[in-house]
Motif scaffolding. Sequence first.
Motif, PDB file in Angstrom:
ATOM      1  N   GLU A 298       0.826  -1.203   0.000  1.00 21.86           N
ATOM      2  CA  GLU A 298       0.000   0.000   0.000  1.00 21.86           C
ATOM      3  C   GLU A 298       0.868   1.265   0.000  1.00 21.86           C
ATOM      4  OE1 GLU A 298      -2.272  -3.381   1.822  1.00 21.86           O
ATOM      5  OE2 GLU A 298      -0.293  -2.509   2.136  1.00 21.86           O
ATOM      6  N   ARG A 299       1.920   1.256   0.827  1.00 20.88           N
ATOM      7  CA  ARG A 299       2.807   2.409   0.894  1.00 20.88           C
ATOM      8  C   ARG A 299       3.615   2.553  -0.390  1.00 20.88           C
ATOM      9  NH1 ARG A 299       3.562   7.480   1.804  1.00 20.88           N
ATOM     10  NH2 ARG A 299       5.658   8.058   2.507  1.00 20.88           N
ATOM     11  N   LEU A 300       4.073   1.441  -0.948  1.00 21.20           N
ATOM     12  CA  LEU A 300       4.811   1.489  -2.211  1.00 21.20           C
ATOM     13  C   LEU A 300       3.943   2.068  -3.321  1.00 21.20           C
ATOM     14  CD1 LEU A 300       7.274   0.855  -3.949  1.00 21.20           C
ATOM     15  CD2 LEU A 300       6.442  -1.504  -4.155  1.00 21.20           C
ATOM     16  N   MET A 301       2.690   1.686  -3.369  1.00 25.83           N
ATOM     17  CA  MET A 301       1.776   2.231  -4.377  1.00 25.83           C
ATOM     18  C   MET A 301       1.585   3.733  -4.196  1.00 25.83           C
ATOM     19  SD  MET A 301      -1.052  -0.848  -4.443  1.00 25.83           S
ATOM     20  CE  MET A 301      -2.211   0.114  -5.418  1.00 25.83           C
ATOM     21  N   GLU A 302       1.492   4.183  -2.959  1.00 29.71           N
ATOM     22  CA  GLU A 302       1.356   5.620  -2.696  1.00 29.71           C
ATOM     23  C   GLU A 302       2.574   6.393  -3.203  1.00 29.71           C
ATOM     24  OE1 GLU A 302       0.843   6.137   1.457  1.00 29.71           O
ATOM     25  OE2 GLU A 302      -1.181   5.265   1.509  1.00 29.71           O
ATOM     26  N   LEU A 303       3.754   5.866  -2.915  1.00 29.60           N
ATOM     27  CA  LEU A 303       4.988   6.554  -3.305  1.00 29.60           C
ATOM     28  C   LEU A 303       5.141   6.604  -4.824  1.00 29.60           C
ATOM     29  CD1 LEU A 303       7.332   5.050  -0.574  1.00 29.60           C
ATOM     30  CD2 LEU A 303       6.527   7.417  -0.725  1.00 29.60           C
ATOM     31  N   LEU A 304       4.763   5.532  -5.502  1.00 26.80           N
ATOM     32  CA  LEU A 304       4.844   5.526  -6.966  1.00 26.80           C
ATOM     33  C   LEU A 304       3.749   6.386  -7.578  1.00 26.80           C
ATOM     34  CD1 LEU A 304       5.793   1.781  -7.601  1.00 26.80           C
ATOM     35  CD2 LEU A 304       7.256   3.789  -7.895  1.00 26.80           C
ATOM     36  N   ALA A 305       2.575   6.394  -6.967  1.00 30.56           N
ATOM     37  CA  ALA A 305       1.480   7.234  -7.472  1.00 30.56           C
ATOM     38  C   ALA A 305       1.872   8.705  -7.421  1.00 30.56           C
ATOM     39  CB  ALA A 305       0.213   6.987  -6.666  1.00 30.56           C
ATOM     40  N   ALA A 306       2.617   9.087  -6.396  1.00 34.18           N
ATOM     41  CA  ALA A 306       3.061  10.487  -6.274  1.00 34.18           C
ATOM     42  C   ALA A 306       4.023  10.859  -7.396  1.00 34.18           C
ATOM     43  CB  ALA A 306       3.738  10.694  -4.924  1.00 34.18           C
ATOM     44  N   ARG A 307       4.591   9.835  -8.037  1.00 32.47           N
ATOM     45  CA  ARG A 307       5.496  10.050  -9.170  1.00 32.47           C
ATOM     46  C   ARG A 307       4.792   9.830 -10.506  1.00 32.47           C
ATOM     47  NH1 ARG A 307       8.386   8.723  -4.770  1.00 32.47           N
ATOM     48  NH2 ARG A 307      10.614   9.245  -4.640  1.00 32.47           N
ATOM     49  N   GLY A 308       3.452   9.738 -10.467  1.00 30.39           N
ATOM     50  CA  GLY A 308       2.679   9.590 -11.696  1.00 30.39           C
ATOM     51  C   GLY A 308       2.632   8.181 -12.241  1.00 30.39           C
ATOM     52  N   ILE A 309       2.804   7.192 -11.368  1.00 33.55           N
ATOM     53  CA  ILE A 309       2.849   5.796 -11.808  1.00 33.55           C
ATOM     54  C   ILE A 309       1.759   5.001 -11.091  1.00 33.55           C
ATOM     55  CG2 ILE A 309       4.238   3.689 -11.828  1.00 33.55           C
ATOM     56  CD1 ILE A 309       6.711   5.656 -11.882  1.00 33.55           C
ATOM     57  N   ASP A 310       0.848   4.440 -11.870  1.00 34.14           N
ATOM     58  CA  ASP A 310      -0.237   3.642 -11.311  1.00 34.14           C
ATOM     59  C   ASP A 310       0.188   2.184 -11.177  1.00 34.14           C
ATOM     60  OD1 ASP A 310      -1.950   5.819 -11.163  1.00 34.14           O
ATOM     61  OD2 ASP A 310      -2.756   5.483 -13.172  1.00 34.14           O
TER      62      ASP A 310
END
Length: 375
Positions: A298-310
Motif C-alpha cells: 500500500e505504501r509502495l503504491m502511494e509513493l509511486l502514485a506520487a510520481r505519476g505511476i499507477d
Amino acid sequence: MERIPVSGPWITRKEIDYVTDAVTNAWYGNANVWHERFEKAFAEYLGVKHAISLPHCTAAIHLSLLAFKVGPGDEVIVPDCTWIASAAPVTYVGATTVFADIDPRTWCLDARSFEACITPRTKAVIPVNLYGGMPDMDAIRDVARRHKLAIIEDAAESVGSEYHGRRAGSLGDTGVFSFHGSKTLTTGEGGLLATDRDDIRARVLFLRDHGRPPGDRLFHNTEVAYKYKMSSMQAALGAAQLERVEELIARKREIFAWYAEELAGVDGLTLNYEAPGTKNTYWMVTAVLDERFGLRKERLMELLAARGIDCRPFFHPLSSLPAYAHSPEAEKARQRNAVSYRVSPSAVNLPSALNLTRAQVARVCQSLRDVLAGR
C-alpha cells in the motif's frame, strides 16, 4: 506529469472494423455469426473441441461448477492468492471454499498444499495461472486424478501461456478465460469456457440460456437457469484480437524483458518466474520486495502514485478478506498458508499496459529504484 497506467488494451483498425460489422449486420438471422466465428477460432487456437463465449470468467467458473454438480456439502479448493472471482462461484452453488497455499516462485497453487487440503467432501479444484504464469499442472493433475476431482483451470490471466507445449486453458476438464478490458486479449468485458467434453458443453449451453436447449424457438424452459451470453459486438472484438494474439503476447513478453533488464541489478526484488517447460505471457509484471525494505504494498503504491505511476496490489490472500471473515476454512488458511501471507504484503503489479513504451518502463524502474533507495 504524464501518468503511466497500470493496464490497457491495444486496439487497431481491425478491431474497429469487425465491431462495426457486428453492430451493422449481426442481427436477426445473422445474430450469432460473430459468436460462432470467435468460438470456432478460439477452440482451434487452444486445441480443444469446444469453446463457449460468455459475459465474463465468473460465469465460466459458475457454469463449470454447476456442470460438475458441485453443491451444498461439497468443497472446492482454490489458491489463497487470486482475485475473488476465482472463488465466489463456489459460494454461489452453496459449496465450501477451501484455501490452499501458493508456490513461492510461480505464485500459483502449490500441489502439496492442494493435496493436504483434500477431504472426503472435496469435489473440484480451481488452479489459477496467476499473472500469466503456470502452476505445476502435472503434479496438480496427478493429485486430482488420484482423488477423482474435477479440474477447472482458471486461465483468466494467461491467454497464450503454455505448459509443456499445451496452451493455458486446455489442461483441465474445463478452462475458463477473462476478456476484461485489462486483459491481454479483450472484448471489453467477456469470458469463455473451453472443454473437450461433449457432456459439459451440452450442459453449459443449456444453463447459460435460461434452461432451454440450444436452438429452442418455443421459449420452453425446462429448468430455472441463467442468462450468460456475450454480445455480438464483444465476439467481433474478440475475433479481431484473437487474429492478433501472437502480436499481443509478443508485446507483453517484450515489456517484461524491458523490466527484467532495467531491474536486473536491484538486490532483494523478484519479478515473475517462468518455470522450465512453460511460457509465461506476463499479463501483469509483478515485483515482490524482500522484507528488509520494510515497505508494504500500500505504501509502495502511494509513493509511486506520487510520481505519476499507477500500480495494483498483489492479490490479498482470500482468507484475509472481510468477505470470508466468518469462514472456518479462512481461519484455517490464515494459520496454514505461510507463503501467501509472506509474498502478498510486499508485492505490486507494475504498469503493464500493451501501449507502454520503453521510455515509460525506464521511468517506472528509475522511480522504483529511487523509492527503494529512500530518495
